[in-house]
Design a protein around this motif. Sequence first.
Motif, PDB file in Angstrom:
ATOM      1  N   SER A   1      80.140  30.013  15.405  1.00 30.18           N
ATOM      2  CA  SER A   1      79.493  31.061  16.193  1.00 30.18           C
ATOM      3  C   SER A   1      79.071  30.525  17.556  1.00 30.18           C
ATOM      4  O   SER A   1      79.018  31.279  18.529  1.00 30.18           O
ATOM      5  CB  SER A   1      78.345  31.733  15.437  1.00 30.18           C
ATOM      6  OG  SER A   1      77.357  30.824  15.108  1.00 30.18           O
ATOM      7  N   ALA A   2      78.820  29.211  17.649  1.00 32.78           N
ATOM      8  CA  ALA A   2      78.545  28.647  18.977  1.00 32.78           C
ATOM      9  C   ALA A   2      79.767  28.815  19.874  1.00 32.78           C
ATOM     10  O   ALA A   2      79.635  29.175  21.044  1.00 32.78           O
ATOM     11  CB  ALA A   2      78.187  27.161  18.861  1.00 32.78           C
ATOM     12  N   ALA A   3      80.956  28.588  19.303  1.00 33.78           N
ATOM     13  CA  ALA A   3      82.175  28.731  20.106  1.00 33.78           C
ATOM     14  C   ALA A   3      82.324  30.173  20.593  1.00 33.78           C
ATOM     15  O   ALA A   3      82.685  30.418  21.747  1.00 33.78           O
ATOM     16  CB  ALA A   3      83.398  28.308  19.293  1.00 33.78           C
ATOM     17  N   VAL A   4      82.007  31.125  19.721  1.00 33.69           N
ATOM     18  CA  VAL A   4      82.063  32.531  20.135  1.00 33.69           C
ATOM     19  C   VAL A   4      81.037  32.793  21.231  1.00 33.69           C
ATOM     20  O   VAL A   4      81.339  33.394  22.265  1.00 33.69           O
ATOM     21  CB  VAL A   4      81.790  33.473  18.934  1.00 33.69           C
ATOM     22  CG1 VAL A   4      81.723  34.923  19.390  1.00 33.69           C
ATOM     23  CG2 VAL A   4      82.864  33.302  17.874  1.00 33.69           C
ATOM     24  N   ALA A   5      79.815  32.292  21.031  1.00 29.24           N
ATOM     25  CA  ALA A   5      78.738  32.554  21.983  1.00 29.24           C
ATOM     26  C   ALA A   5      79.028  31.945  23.352  1.00 29.24           C
ATOM     27  O   ALA A   5      78.626  32.490  24.381  1.00 29.24           O
ATOM     28  CB  ALA A   5      77.411  32.015  21.440  1.00 29.24           C
ATOM     29  N   MET A   6      79.732  30.792  23.354  1.00 33.35           N
ATOM     30  CA  MET A   6      80.052  30.148  24.633  1.00 33.35           C
ATOM     31  C   MET A   6      81.129  30.932  25.377  1.00 33.35           C
ATOM     32  O   MET A   6      81.309  30.742  26.575  1.00 33.35           O
ATOM     33  CB  MET A   6      80.579  28.720  24.419  1.00 33.35           C
ATOM     34  CG  MET A   6      79.582  27.729  23.868  1.00 33.35           C
ATOM     35  SD  MET A   6      78.106  27.610  24.860  1.00 33.35           S
ATOM     36  CE  MET A   6      76.948  28.387  23.745  1.00 33.35           C
ATOM     37  N   GLY A   7      81.882  31.767  24.659  1.00 30.67           N
ATOM     38  CA  GLY A   7      82.937  32.529  25.311  1.00 30.67           C
ATOM     39  C   GLY A   7      84.324  31.937  25.139  1.00 30.67           C
ATOM     40  O   GLY A   7      85.186  32.098  26.002  1.00 30.67           O
ATOM     41  N   TYR A   8      84.547  31.231  24.017  1.00 28.63           N
ATOM     42  CA  TYR A   8      85.910  30.803  23.684  1.00 28.63           C
ATOM     43  C   TYR A   8      86.708  32.031  23.269  1.00 28.63           C
ATOM     44  O   TYR A   8      86.199  32.882  22.546  1.00 28.63           O
ATOM     45  CB  TYR A   8      85.886  29.833  22.494  1.00 28.63           C
ATOM     46  CG  TYR A   8      85.719  28.380  22.850  1.00 28.63           C
ATOM     47  CD1 TYR A   8      86.815  27.603  23.183  1.00 28.63           C
ATOM     48  CD2 TYR A   8      84.462  27.784  22.829  1.00 28.63           C
ATOM     49  CE1 TYR A   8      86.670  26.262  23.495  1.00 28.63           C
ATOM     50  CE2 TYR A   8      84.303  26.440  23.141  1.00 28.63           C
ATOM     51  CZ  TYR A   8      85.415  25.686  23.472  1.00 28.63           C
ATOM     52  OH  TYR A   8      85.274  24.367  23.774  1.00 28.63           O
ATOM     53  N   ARG A   9      87.967  32.100  23.693  1.00 34.32           N
ATOM     54  CA  ARG A   9      88.848  33.115  23.128  1.00 34.32           C
ATOM     55  C   ARG A   9      89.357  32.578  21.792  1.00 34.32           C
ATOM     56  O   ARG A   9      89.451  31.362  21.615  1.00 34.32           O
ATOM     57  CB  ARG A   9      90.020  33.382  24.066  1.00 34.32           C
ATOM     58  CG  ARG A   9      89.594  34.061  25.348  1.00 34.32           C
ATOM     59  CD  ARG A   9      90.766  34.418  26.237  1.00 34.32           C
ATOM     60  NE  ARG A   9      90.288  34.743  27.573  1.00 34.32           N
ATOM     61  CZ  ARG A   9      89.724  35.889  27.898  1.00 34.32           C
ATOM     62  NH1 ARG A   9      89.583  36.834  26.978  1.00 34.32           N
ATOM     63  NH2 ARG A   9      89.291  36.106  29.125  1.00 34.32           N
TER      64      ARG A   9
ATOM     65  N   MET B   1      78.097  39.636  20.612  1.00 31.97           N
ATOM     66  CA  MET B   1      78.561  38.971  19.386  1.00 31.97           C
ATOM     67  C   MET B   1      78.409  39.946  18.229  1.00 31.97           C
ATOM     68  O   MET B   1      79.056  39.810  17.199  1.00 31.97           O
ATOM     69  CB  MET B   1      77.741  37.708  19.118  1.00 31.97           C
ATOM     70  CG  MET B   1      78.093  36.578  20.057  1.00 31.97           C
ATOM     71  SD  MET B   1      76.965  35.211  19.877  1.00 31.97           S
ATOM     72  CE  MET B   1      77.586  34.420  18.387  1.00 31.97           C
TER      73      MET B   1
ATOM     74  N   VAL C   1      78.843  26.149  14.209  1.00 26.53           N
ATOM     75  CA  VAL C   1      79.740  25.675  15.264  1.00 26.53           C
ATOM     76  C   VAL C   1      80.705  26.789  15.665  1.00 26.53           C
ATOM     77  O   VAL C   1      80.968  27.020  16.834  1.00 26.53           O
ATOM     78  CB  VAL C   1      80.506  24.425  14.810  1.00 26.53           C
ATOM     79  CG1 VAL C   1      81.552  24.028  15.832  1.00 26.53           C
ATOM     80  CG2 VAL C   1      79.536  23.284  14.578  1.00 26.53           C
TER      81      VAL C   1
ATOM     82  N   VAL D   1      84.324  38.363  26.141  1.00 32.43           N
ATOM     83  CA  VAL D   1      84.409  36.928  26.398  1.00 32.43           C
ATOM     84  C   VAL D   1      83.823  36.574  27.765  1.00 32.43           C
ATOM     85  O   VAL D   1      83.066  35.614  27.912  1.00 32.43           O
ATOM     86  CB  VAL D   1      85.879  36.447  26.281  1.00 32.43           C
ATOM     87  CG1 VAL D   1      86.040  35.056  26.841  1.00 32.43           C
ATOM     88  CG2 VAL D   1      86.323  36.494  24.819  1.00 32.43           C
TER      89      VAL D   1
ATOM     90  N   ARG E   1      80.029  36.871  27.664  1.00 34.64           N
ATOM     91  CA  ARG E   1      79.376  35.740  26.988  1.00 34.64           C
ATOM     92  C   ARG E   1      79.300  34.520  27.887  1.00 34.64           C
ATOM     93  O   ARG E   1      78.328  33.777  27.866  1.00 34.64           O
ATOM     94  CB  ARG E   1      80.148  35.388  25.707  1.00 34.64           C
ATOM     95  CG  ARG E   1      79.939  36.417  24.625  1.00 34.64           C
ATOM     96  CD  ARG E   1      80.823  36.129  23.437  1.00 34.64           C
ATOM     97  NE  ARG E   1      80.930  37.327  22.620  1.00 34.64           N
ATOM     98  CZ  ARG E   1      82.018  37.687  21.967  1.00 34.64           C
ATOM     99  NH1 ARG E   1      83.101  36.943  22.006  1.00 34.64           N
ATOM    100  NH2 ARG E   1      82.031  38.792  21.260  1.00 34.64           N
ATOM    101  N   ARG E   2      80.360  34.313  28.686  1.00 34.01           N
ATOM    102  CA  ARG E   2      80.335  33.149  29.576  1.00 34.01           C
ATOM    103  C   ARG E   2      79.316  33.311  30.680  1.00 34.01           C
ATOM    104  O   ARG E   2      78.925  32.329  31.312  1.00 34.01           O
ATOM    105  CB  ARG E   2      81.725  32.931  30.187  1.00 34.01           C
ATOM    106  CG  ARG E   2      82.740  32.475  29.163  1.00 34.01           C
ATOM    107  CD  ARG E   2      84.092  32.299  29.802  1.00 34.01           C
ATOM    108  NE  ARG E   2      85.112  32.135  28.779  1.00 34.01           N
ATOM    109  CZ  ARG E   2      86.415  32.125  29.017  1.00 34.01           C
ATOM    110  NH1 ARG E   2      86.854  32.271  30.257  1.00 34.01           N
ATOM    111  NH2 ARG E   2      87.283  31.986  28.048  1.00 34.01           N
TER     112      ARG E   2
ATOM    113  N   MET F   1      71.207  28.026  20.416  1.00 38.84           N
ATOM    114  CA  MET F   1      71.009  28.441  19.031  1.00 38.84           C
ATOM    115  C   MET F   1      70.268  27.415  18.187  1.00 38.84           C
ATOM    116  O   MET F   1      70.058  26.280  18.607  1.00 38.84           O
ATOM    117  CB  MET F   1      72.339  28.792  18.378  1.00 38.84           C
ATOM    118  CG  MET F   1      73.390  27.721  18.482  1.00 38.84           C
ATOM    119  SD  MET F   1      75.014  28.430  18.202  1.00 38.84           S
ATOM    120  CE  MET F   1      74.898  28.850  16.469  1.00 38.84           C
TER     121      MET F   1
END
Lengths: 273, 224
Positions: free
Chosen positions: B112-120, A51, B110, A72, A75-76, A82
């Motif tokens: 950055s959570a989406a980024v951390a989860m691996g959303y494109r 990130m 929210v 990506v 990260r998955r 958090m």
Amino acid sequence: MIEFESVTKRYANGPDAVHDFSLTIPARKTTVLVGSSGSGKTTLLRMINRMVEPTSGVITIDGEDVRDKEAVKLRRSIGYVMQSAGLIPHHRVIDNIATVPVLNGVPRKQAREAAIALLDVVGLDRTLAQRYPSQLSGGQQQRVGVARGLAADPNILLMDEPFGAVDPIVRAELQREILRLQRDLEKTIVFVTHDIDEAFLLGDQVVILETGARIAQVGSPSQIMDNPANEFVASFIGANNGKRALSTKATESGTVLVDAQGRTQGRLVEEGP
Amino acid sequence: MTWVSNNLDLIVSLTVAHLRQSALPIILGLLLALPLGWLAFRFRRARGPILVSSGLLYTVPSLALFAILPPLLGISFLSIANLIIALTIYAVAIMVRSVADALGSIDPDVRSAAVAMGYRPWRSFWSVELPLAGPVILAGLRVAAVSTISLATVGVLIGAENLGYLFTNGLQRRIVPEVLAGVVAVMVIALVIDLVLVIAGRMLMPWAPRRPDRKSKAERAMAS
């Protein structure tokens, strides 16, 4: 195993957020990065799942440079929990937990079934599955956050001050829960906090950071308490003046230990464990 | 009141025409405001020019706009197209800012959570950011809808047949109930459309707070 090799992160016109940082994070153990704000601990954590990209230096996971993987996909494959849970407000609890498996292409029905099972793992009632995050308490939200981090069964779990926004009683409960989970699951956990007590409670390895992520001391909680490396560490852990500065006091029934405020904290017995 | 009962057919047909003429600008306005608002939100340099020019567009008097558009676009002055395009411009002008503000109002945690989860990024926009921006966009859409419905009456001056006809005709012939009927009909459609939007919003966004007083983080922490 995660390795940082001479990692530096520099933002435009500022001092290095992270300066020449090297550390080995052992597999299947909990490593806690602890420091005040500005110590770069969150930056370090976010460099593991890309990130944040380092300005220089290399980060490897099991010998593979993280930059060789697509960000990506990387990260998955890494769980992330958090502060204030960061749940997606318009997704129900069950879909929040199933987020990463669904992104990975697992059929939704199957991902939801697995998510229900994860509610049990993190100690939440199954009836909460259909709620929206705003209908849960802070502690419950944080448990959902942990379940979401575990959903893709990652080897690595990154936790960024996950219990910073909940009250002390719930925090203690969640900390016990993490210890229990870690006993069962044996993930490689990297945990960031500014709370030294939390670091000593959860960490197999504790890394105390000064400004710019300079390492003040690395070791097990006992090693650090037995031999604080310097004045900074001693004062950070409260070795000389806080509740860890214990002195002996003779009483009629034996010797007791009192803290710096003169409150009795325990009794001295002959043989330690 | 006899005028109203004698002319119900006229009122109904004008109302239907009015709705048709208003619906298209509202929908087109939303579709155009989404990308423009996104640009204004996403690129700091674009924000000023986009928001200022849309704000200025809104201040152009409608009669002037009706006169400017035909030579610019090569359409007839007396045409429905002229009305629809002008109304669309006003709707866009209202909604661009709502969209930009809506996207900006999303909790950074929210995102950055989406980024951390691996959303494109593309998927994150459609399944996380846009839905979360929904309540604020809806607020803008409601203002734009009511304003468009009311503004559409001016179309009668460029030959559009709608409820505005009741104003001009009623004035010329000094039939007060006719003018009043027009006013009431416009208000009723505006209220009905507003209600439809609110209900649609509740159905599409059941998770949204009914009132925009979201609990602060501190309160949520206390509630745990």
